[in-house]
Each structure stands twice: as C-alpha cells, then as structure tokens.
Scaffold this motif. Structure first.
Motif, PDB file in Angstrom:
ATOM      1  N   UNK A  14      21.782  37.492  70.746  1.00  0.00           N
ATOM      2  CA  UNK A  14      22.797  38.556  70.749  1.00  0.00           C
ATOM      3  C   UNK A  14      23.427  38.716  72.127  1.00  0.00           C
ATOM      4  N   UNK A  15      22.617  38.643  73.155  1.00  0.00           N
ATOM      5  CA  UNK A  15      23.142  38.785  74.513  1.00  0.00           C
ATOM      6  C   UNK A  15      24.045  37.610  74.881  1.00  0.00           C
ATOM      7  N   UNK A  16      23.628  36.403  74.505  1.00  0.00           N
ATOM      8  CA  UNK A  16      24.370  35.207  74.903  1.00  0.00           C
ATOM      9  C   UNK A  16      25.645  35.009  74.094  1.00  0.00           C
ATOM     10  N   UNK A  17      25.611  35.384  72.816  1.00  0.00           N
ATOM     11  CA  UNK A  17      26.751  35.119  71.933  1.00  0.00           C
ATOM     12  C   UNK A  17      27.561  36.369  71.610  1.00  0.00           C
ATOM     13  N   UNK A  18      27.083  37.532  72.054  1.00  0.00           N
ATOM     14  CA  UNK A  18      27.800  38.770  71.750  1.00  0.00           C
ATOM     15  C   UNK A  18      27.499  39.318  70.370  1.00  0.00           C
ATOM     16  N   UNK A  19      26.434  38.822  69.753  1.00  0.00           N
ATOM     17  CA  UNK A  19      26.044  39.300  68.432  1.00  0.00           C
ATOM     18  C   UNK A  19      25.331  38.219  67.659  1.00  0.00           C
ATOM     19  N   UNK A  20      24.902  38.561  66.452  1.00  0.00           N
ATOM     20  CA  UNK A  20      24.227  37.620  65.570  1.00  0.00           C
ATOM     21  C   UNK A  20      24.525  38.009  64.131  1.00  0.00           C
ATOM     22  N   UNK A  21      25.065  37.057  63.365  1.00  0.00           N
ATOM     23  CA  UNK A  21      25.360  37.338  61.957  1.00  0.00           C
ATOM     24  C   UNK A  21      24.930  36.222  61.012  1.00  0.00           C
ATOM     25  N   UNK A  48      15.454  40.125  63.381  1.00  0.00           N
ATOM     26  CA  UNK A  48      16.906  40.123  63.194  1.00  0.00           C
ATOM     27  C   UNK A  48      17.370  41.115  62.138  1.00  0.00           C
ATOM     28  N   UNK A  49      16.557  41.320  61.127  1.00  0.00           N
ATOM     29  CA  UNK A  49      16.989  42.021  59.913  1.00  0.00           C
ATOM     30  C   UNK A  49      17.542  43.433  60.133  1.00  0.00           C
ATOM     31  N   UNK A  50      16.899  44.283  60.939  1.00  0.00           N
ATOM     32  CA  UNK A  50      17.347  45.685  60.994  1.00  0.00           C
ATOM     33  C   UNK A  50      18.791  45.877  61.437  1.00  0.00           C
ATOM     34  N   UNK A  51      19.316  45.000  62.285  1.00  0.00           N
ATOM     35  CA  UNK A  51      20.660  45.220  62.824  1.00  0.00           C
ATOM     36  C   UNK A  51      21.692  44.230  62.285  1.00  0.00           C
ATOM     37  N   UNK A  52      21.342  43.424  61.298  1.00  0.00           N
ATOM     38  CA  UNK A  52      22.351  42.566  60.674  1.00  0.00           C
ATOM     39  C   UNK A  52      23.356  43.432  59.920  1.00  0.00           C
ATOM     40  N   UNK A  53      24.616  43.076  60.035  1.00  0.00           N
ATOM     41  CA  UNK A  53      25.674  43.856  59.420  1.00  0.00           C
ATOM     42  C   UNK A  53      26.062  43.274  58.067  1.00  0.00           C
ATOM     43  N   UNK A  54      26.745  44.053  57.232  1.00  0.00           N
ATOM     44  CA  UNK A  54      27.228  43.509  55.961  1.00  0.00           C
ATOM     45  C   UNK A  54      28.062  42.255  56.191  1.00  0.00           C
ATOM     46  N   UNK A  55      27.837  41.240  55.373  1.00  0.00           N
ATOM     47  CA  UNK A  55      28.494  39.962  55.545  1.00  0.00           C
ATOM     48  C   UNK A  55      27.637  38.934  56.265  1.00  0.00           C
ATOM     49  N   UNK A  56      26.520  39.388  56.827  1.00  0.00           N
ATOM     50  CA  UNK A  56      25.603  38.469  57.498  1.00  0.00           C
ATOM     51  C   UNK A  56      24.876  37.606  56.474  1.00  0.00           C
TER      52      UNK A  56
END
Length: 294
Positions: free
Chosen positions: A124-131, A172-180
C-alpha cells in the motif's frame, strides 16, 4: 487449417523434456527449455488501468507471467519472493518497469506471520493502495510413499500454501474496497490428487474451500474471490520437486492436448478474474489444465 487458427497441441513445446533437477526453490535460468512467461507475446489493452496488485511467488513461473500481464494491462505490481530468488525477481521487475509501471520487490518467507502480514502495508505504501491480491506462492515435494512422508517437508507445504496465504489475505481483507479482487492459485491436484503429492494436494483442496467460503463473506462488501486451477505447467517448481528423470521427461504428456502448459498460457485467466469483465464471477475455480477434468 485456417491461417488465423492456433493449434493448441503444438503452439508450445510438445516434445519430452531433457533430464534435469534443481534444489528448492527452483530457478528459471537453469531450466531447459526456458519457460514462456509471455515476454514476447502478451499484448495489453488497458484492462487493469490504475490497479495496484500484490502477487506472492511473483518472481518466476506463473507469478512472473501474471506480473508481466498485469503490468502490460496497466497495473502497478509488488511481487513477493524468497531472498534467494532475488535474481529471478529482478528479471520480473525489469519486465514490469519496461511496461511503464511501478514494480516493487518484497523478499522474505511467507511462513513467517510477521512478514506475510507486513507485505500488505508495504504494498500500500509503495503503490498508493492495494486492490488486487494474487495468492500464488506454493511449495511441493515428491513423496515416494505415504509411510515416508517427511514431517518437516509436510509442515513446509502446509505453512507455505495455507498459513502464509491466510496471513496475507487476513491482513489485506479489512481495508479492501468494493471492486477489489482476491485470486488464489489452486491446482488440478485439489480435484485429482496424485499420491506422490498428497500433502500438496490436501492444501490445494483447502484453498478451494477457502475461496468458496470467503467469496460468500466478501460478496456483500463487493469483493470478489476466485481461483485458477492450473494443470501441468512448466515452471521452476517442476525440476525442483524431486521427481526422477522419467517423471520430468514426460511431464504433461498425459494431458488431452498432449503437452505441458507454459506460464504465459495462464496469464489471461488471472487478468480476466481481476478485471471488470468478471464483475459477476466470484467463488469460481477456473481450470487451465490442457483438457484434464477437474
């Protein structure tokens, strides 16, 4: 035959493989022939523009093919690998960066809960997020007979294929957004287990259960969970499994298409499952097996 058609029996090597063996973890460079990861053939079309993907076992084999395809489809990519696989990882990252995308290397052992958890935040830090999470890392070894199943190797199979997968997915699961999207590399071994891979096959069956259970829970949050089930694919894991000369020589010859598959032939399955073309696909296991039935 029409010139535009590709014969799947002969598009890749259909001959037997030369005798070869490696120690775990296997490396790409000594393999004969060199696996095809799509370096010269995969053409992207923006299907994953703006995605941020974490791929475990992304240094070689299926993971490298997925990393190349994702990057050429517009995704930034972080790959996880063991310390001793850095050379392979660097080659993969060169391909990702040549596609104009960000590539990140995360070296460590997924059996270590702290490491397997930390890679999520590092991505997340390196790519600006994770989906997009591709849980691909795996380990297998030859079991000559059930009575000779080695406890240490068995625990390495379970800890790599199951515990490591769960640690990363849970983080990863708790902060994955819809569409992940979460994609697991399962195996035909989950459905058609070989005695010589009994512990590996058990973990692959458990991965299928994981996918189906988590898809039920994640669906209401708009998160899709799927698996790809490869058949016999020519990756560094094969010469490093500990099989004898005959088993390596004839690897994949029993598939209906008459040959082993190449990592490049799986990449499109992962792209599909990660893309918006698969918005109604969840809890699925997509076979890429050369015609072998699940």
């Amino acid at each position: 035959m029409t010139d535009s058609l590709t014969d799947p029996r002969t598009v890749h090597r259909s001959a037997e493989f030369p005798a070869q063996t490696q120690h775990q973890p296997g490396k790409t460079e000594p393999m004969n022939p060199t696996p095809d990861h799509g370096e010269e053939t995969y053409r992207g079309s923006g299907r994953l523009d703006g995605r941020r993907a974490l791929i475990t076992g992304g240094d070689s084999g299926i993971g490298r093919a997925v990393a190349i395809a994702f990057a050429r489809e517009g995704a930034d990519v972080a790959i996880v690998h063991q310390d001793e696989e850095q050379d392979d990882a660097d080659v993969t990252l060169d391909q990702v960066r040549a596609a104009g995308r960000t590539g990140v290397s995360l070296a460590g052992d997924l059996r270590d809960e702290a490491f397997a958890t930390s890679i999520v935040e590092k991505t997340r830090e390196a790519l600006g997020g994770l989906d997009t999470l591709v849980l691909n890392a795996g380990y297998q070894h030859d079991v000559a007979g059930f009575e000779s199943l080695d406890t240490e190797k068995m625990r390495r199979v379970f800890d790599t294929n199951l515990a490591g997968m769960l640690f990363t997915a849970r983080a990863a699961y708790p902060t994955l957004e819809p569409g992940s999207s979460i994609i697991v590399t399962a195996s035909i071994q989950a459905y058609n287990p070989s005695p010589g891979l009994i512990d590996y096959a058990m973990t692959k069956a458990a991965q299928v259960a994981f996918v189906k259970a988590l898809a039920e829970e994640a669906g209401p949050r708009g998160i899709r969970v799927n698996a790809v089930a490869p058949g016999p694919i020519w990756t560094p894991l094969i010469p490093a499994t500990g099989w004898g000369e005959e088993r390596v020589r004839t690897f994949g010859q029993d598939a209906p298409l008459g040959r082993a598959g190449q990592p490049a032939e799986l990449a499109g399955a992962y792209v599909y499952l990660a893309s918006d073309e698969a918005t109604y696909t969840s809890g699925a296991v997509l076979p890429v097996t050369g015609g072998k039935a699940l």
